[in-house]
Scaffold this motif. Sequence first.
Motif, PDB file in Angstrom:
ATOM      1  N   ILE A 169      62.454  53.837 121.419  1.00 38.93           N
ATOM      2  CA  ILE A 169      61.332  54.052 120.523  1.00 38.93           C
ATOM      3  C   ILE A 169      60.052  54.120 121.353  1.00 38.93           C
ATOM      4  O   ILE A 169      59.917  53.411 122.353  1.00 38.93           O
ATOM      5  CB  ILE A 169      61.261  52.946 119.444  1.00 38.93           C
ATOM      6  CG1 ILE A 169      60.258  53.311 118.348  1.00 38.93           C
ATOM      7  CG2 ILE A 169      60.972  51.586 120.049  1.00 38.93           C
ATOM      8  CD1 ILE A 169      60.321  52.390 117.142  1.00 38.93           C
ATOM      9  N   ALA A 192      61.248  60.091 111.188  1.00 38.91           N
ATOM     10  CA  ALA A 192      60.991  60.020 112.625  1.00 38.91           C
ATOM     11  C   ALA A 192      60.945  61.414 113.234  1.00 38.91           C
ATOM     12  O   ALA A 192      61.464  62.385 112.673  1.00 38.91           O
ATOM     13  CB  ALA A 192      62.065  59.177 113.314  1.00 38.91           C
ATOM     14  N   THR A 209      59.614  58.585 117.655  1.00 41.89           N
ATOM     15  CA  THR A 209      58.351  58.135 117.068  1.00 41.89           C
ATOM     16  C   THR A 209      58.522  58.035 115.567  1.00 41.89           C
ATOM     17  O   THR A 209      58.898  59.017 114.912  1.00 41.89           O
ATOM     18  CB  THR A 209      57.204  59.110 117.396  1.00 41.89           C
ATOM     19  OG1 THR A 209      57.035  59.184 118.816  1.00 41.89           O
ATOM     20  CG2 THR A 209      55.900  58.652 116.752  1.00 41.89           C
ATOM     21  N   ALA A 254      65.309  57.392 111.338  1.00 36.47           N
ATOM     22  CA  ALA A 254      65.603  56.248 112.198  1.00 36.47           C
ATOM     23  C   ALA A 254      66.210  55.147 111.342  1.00 36.47           C
ATOM     24  O   ALA A 254      65.679  54.828 110.268  1.00 36.47           O
ATOM     25  CB  ALA A 254      64.331  55.758 112.873  1.00 36.47           C
TER      26      ALA A 254
END
Length: 391
Positions: A325, A341, A349, A369
């Motif tokens: 991440i 994400a 991100t 995510a």
Amino acid sequence: MISVEEARRILLQHVPACRSAFLFPDQVHGQHLVNDVYGQHPFPLFDMSAVDGYAVCGDGPQWKVVGNVPAGATYDLSLSSGECVRIFTGAMVPEGTSAVIMQEYCGSDGDTAVHNGAPPAVGTNIRRKAESLRAGELLLRKGTRMGPASIGLLTSVGVQQVEVFAKPDVGVVRTGSEFMDEGALQAGRIFSSNEWMLAAALDAEGVFVESGLITVGDNSADLSDAIVAALEETDVLITTGGASVGDHDLVEPVLRALGAEIHFHGVAQKPGKPMLFATLMGKPVFALPGNPRAVMVLYWEYVLPFLHAMQGSPEPWLGGDRLPISHATTVKGNRAEFRAARVKGGQVTLLADEGSHMLRSLVDADALAYIPSAVRVLEAGDPIEVHYLPR
């Protein structure tokens, strides 16, 4: 409530197989093979030239030109040492050919070809019969999702039909009395989007919404009629709205009254906690909540993989990775989360943590995510699981 992992396990225990059919190659794009497929012919079918040039016999550097062989033609005589034929890509090389010399490296003087390089190695620029595939060799395994390359592979060895699973027919029932009718704004009412999102998502998968998009208000009798009518025409039913446990959440009691087997109701995740999964009339029913973001996340994470499994996919879930991440984050509460994400440069991100009624960050996302309930703090560089969204 059950965990995400338990919900996935239960889903896979109740997957019905779609019907199958033998179809021609131009009809199978996006569909999954029922059985292993074996080649009926070798590939290539014969020794052929890989280039435009001269098929030669012997080391040269000069050969007498005794023929011309375009693709699709043959030269029926055997070449003797010192002979060659003008040949083109894909043409069958004559018996006796030791190599094919590219035309860029050969000059022509009347009926003589002259090579201006080192003697060609035996077999140069010749594609040998069956060097890629032998007759009877396994081409594609069952469950393979057919795409342009696999269709090309089949047709290149003469396979004319294959058995594939049909796409399932899916019904969509949107519930709720809070939506505006077509036309002017109405006080206290909102625009409806869930049925249109689901129809677009299903269309992208080549799945036909068999019963159309059925809309029904918060009325038990109307909802019961809509569910039965949809299931009579479909293989799978998706409902949106009314899936929680409030006074106006009617889907579960209506399903129970109709005799449905409820496999689970409630998953410890955000968004999409109220999801229900059941079987009614021998067919799977996904009851999704009404919040649009939850609908899309649940479709991607559960409904779409279930549809893939129905079609014989051996790996139905979204493809994913574990990647670092790019920034620190803290997760509130005790539920697992699916977050919009972006994946770039091998890093993940997280996008804006929007409410379950909001869609904007999903428009910009290329992945979801997954943050398990046991993980509440992530530091920059920590690995996080991502599931790539279909595009």
